[in-house]
Scaffold this active site. Structure first.
Site, PDB file in Angstrom:
ATOM      1  N   SER A   1       3.581  -2.880 -12.280  1.00  0.00           N
ATOM      2  CA  SER A   1       2.372  -2.695 -13.097  1.00  0.00           C
ATOM      3  C   SER A   1       1.576  -3.976 -13.297  1.00  0.00           C
ATOM      4  O   SER A   1       1.021  -4.217 -14.374  1.00  0.00           O
ATOM      5  CB  SER A   1       2.726  -2.045 -14.447  1.00  0.00           C
ATOM      6  OG  SER A   1       3.268  -0.748 -14.246  1.00  0.00           O
TER       7      SER A   1
ATOM      8  N   GLY B   1       1.515  -2.863  -6.338  1.00  0.00           N
ATOM      9  CA  GLY B   1       1.349  -1.544  -5.739  1.00  0.00           C
ATOM     10  C   GLY B   1      -0.039  -0.998  -6.045  1.00  0.00           C
ATOM     11  O   GLY B   1      -1.024  -1.329  -5.374  1.00  0.00           O
ATOM     12  N   GLY B   2      -0.129  -0.205  -7.091  1.00  0.00           N
ATOM     13  CA  GLY B   2      -1.362   0.525  -7.418  1.00  0.00           C
ATOM     14  C   GLY B   2      -2.625  -0.324  -7.390  1.00  0.00           C
ATOM     15  O   GLY B   2      -3.631   0.067  -6.780  1.00  0.00           O
TER      16      GLY B   2
ATOM     17  N   GLU C   1      11.474  -6.870  -9.468  1.00  0.00           N
ATOM     18  CA  GLU C   1      10.688  -5.690  -9.846  1.00  0.00           C
ATOM     19  C   GLU C   1      11.548  -4.756 -10.684  1.00  0.00           C
ATOM     20  O   GLU C   1      12.293  -3.945 -10.121  1.00  0.00           O
ATOM     21  CB  GLU C   1      10.226  -4.945  -8.595  1.00  0.00           C
ATOM     22  CG  GLU C   1       9.362  -5.758  -7.666  1.00  0.00           C
ATOM     23  CD  GLU C   1       8.465  -4.863  -6.834  1.00  0.00           C
ATOM     24  OE1 GLU C   1       7.250  -4.984  -6.960  1.00  0.00           O
ATOM     25  OE2 GLU C   1       8.987  -4.004  -6.094  1.00  0.00           O
TER      26      GLU C   1
ATOM     27  N   GLY D   1       4.793   1.333 -11.201  1.00  0.00           N
ATOM     28  CA  GLY D   1       3.930   2.513 -11.194  1.00  0.00           C
ATOM     29  C   GLY D   1       3.864   3.223 -12.533  1.00  0.00           C
ATOM     30  O   GLY D   1       3.371   4.353 -12.618  1.00  0.00           O
TER      31      GLY D   1
ATOM     32  N   TRP E   1       0.813  -1.222   0.000  1.00  0.00           N
ATOM     33  CA  TRP E   1       0.000   0.000   0.000  1.00  0.00           C
ATOM     34  C   TRP E   1       0.848   1.275   0.000  1.00  0.00           C
ATOM     35  O   TRP E   1       0.306   2.373  -0.064  1.00  0.00           O
ATOM     36  CB  TRP E   1      -0.959  -0.011   1.204  1.00  0.00           C
ATOM     37  CG  TRP E   1      -2.014  -1.082   1.130  1.00  0.00           C
ATOM     38  CD1 TRP E   1      -2.203  -1.972   0.098  1.00  0.00           C
ATOM     39  CD2 TRP E   1      -3.025  -1.370   2.101  1.00  0.00           C
ATOM     40  NE1 TRP E   1      -3.268  -2.795   0.381  1.00  0.00           N
ATOM     41  CE2 TRP E   1      -3.794  -2.450   1.609  1.00  0.00           C
ATOM     42  CE3 TRP E   1      -3.358  -0.832   3.345  1.00  0.00           C
ATOM     43  CZ2 TRP E   1      -4.869  -2.992   2.314  1.00  0.00           C
ATOM     44  CZ3 TRP E   1      -4.430  -1.365   4.059  1.00  0.00           C
ATOM     45  CH2 TRP E   1      -5.180  -2.438   3.538  1.00  0.00           C
TER      46      TRP E   1
HETATM   47  P1  PGA Z   1       2.918  -1.050  -9.095  1.00  0.00           P
HETATM   48  O1  PGA Z   1       4.008  -1.150  -7.909  1.00  0.00           O
HETATM   49  O2  PGA Z   1       2.112  -2.313  -9.051  1.00  0.00           O
HETATM   50  O3  PGA Z   1       2.114   0.165  -8.772  1.00  0.00           O
HETATM   51  O4  PGA Z   1       3.682  -0.919 -10.364  1.00  0.00           O
HETATM   52  C1  PGA Z   1       4.698  -2.349  -7.712  1.00  0.00           C
HETATM   53  C2  PGA Z   1       5.578  -2.230  -6.496  1.00  0.00           C
HETATM   54  O5  PGA Z   1       6.071  -1.150  -6.216  1.00  0.00           O
HETATM   55  O6  PGA Z   1       5.793  -3.229  -5.779  1.00  0.00           O
END
Ligand code: PGA
Length: 260
Positions: free
Chosen positions: A211, A232-233, A165, A171, A10
């Site tokens: 993403s 993340g998002g 990652e 993001g 988060w």
């Molecule tokens: P994201 O972030 O899914 O928003 O690209 C991934 C992360 O930072 O673990």
């Protein structure tokens, strides 16, 4: 057999009330899912509240970072025993920590050791930047970041969660090509096998992050070496996290069917 893991980071979002509302909505939406481990990583201020609410409903919890020392004069930091009160996992070396807060591989090595020493499972993040990828150095960068695992025992390596990652995919909506993510994961698992033995490498879980969305997660989970996702998002919306969770559960169910 490795249990799929779908983890929601988060980041620096949500007050306690907002975090409780999201955790409740997530727990309701995923209540019937089996064969997948689901993990929430709220900000430290909401860890206690989310843990109290979500852990009894079968969700795992993680801190987003921590210090390596048991306690001490480190203003603003949280220590492993503090994390351990509320969570079983800790995300370490997220690219945002490396990029904005200068975390180094050497520091991350200390944090990985501290996590294991306190019974926490580290989710160690590795990943190359865009310039590194364009220079053809992605493999070398990511393998080099495994230096943070120096000195851990074979049984610790077996418990590890390693998240690949690529920084340029986080993001940005520009997710890594699934075939390339699968290649990087196979590379990482081979590297774990060389260092810790194949039994430990077969038990460690590898996540893709960057993403990940409900419409692309299946392509990642189709790869044998990708055991889940660090999100993340898309983890900040309960229906979207639940869709990701269902993809993880499907992968887990197929694995169970295939195993003798
Ligand atoms: P994201 O972030 O899914 O928003 O690209 C991934 C992360 O930072 O673990």
């Amino acid at each position: 057999m490795r249990r799929p893991l779908i983890a929601g980071n988060w980041k620096m979002h949500l007050t306690v009330a907002g975090a409780e509302a999201l955790a409740t909505a997530v727990a309701d939406a995923v209540a019937s899912l089996d064969a997948v481990e689901l993990l929430l990583a709220p900000p430290a201020t909401a860890l206690a509240a989310v843990s109290a609410l979500a852990a009894p409903r079968g969700l795992s919890l993680a801190a987003q970072t921590m210090h390596w020392a048991d306690q001490g004069a480190y203003t603003g930091e949280i220590a492993p025993p503090m994390v351990r009160e509320w969570a079983g996992y800790v995300i370490l070396g997220h690219s945002e920590r490396r990029q904005y807060f200068g975390e180094t591989d050497a520091e991350l090595g200390r944090k990985v050791h501290a996590a294991f020493a306190h019974g926490l499972t580290p989710i160690l993040c590795v990943g190359e930047g865009l310039a590194e990828r364009e220079a053809g150095r992605a493999d070398a960068v990511v393998l080099g970041q495994l230096v943070a695992l120096d000195g851990i025992a074979e049984q610790e390596a077996a418990r590890l969660v390693l998240a690949y990652e690529p920084v340029w995919a986080i993001g940005t909506g520009r997710a890594c090509d699934p075939a390339e993510a699968a290649r990087m994961m196979a590379l990482l698992r081979r590297a774990l096998a060389e260092r810790f033995g194949s039994a430990a490498a077969e038990e460690a879980r590898l996540l893709y992050g960057g993403s990940v969305k409900p419409d692309n997660i299946a392509a990642y989970l189709a790869a044998p070496d990708i055991d889940g996702a660090l999100v993340g998002g898309a983890s900040l919306d309960a229906p979207s996290f639940a869709a990701l969770a269902r993809a993880g559960a499907l992968r887990g169910a197929l694995q169970q069917e295939a195993s003798p």
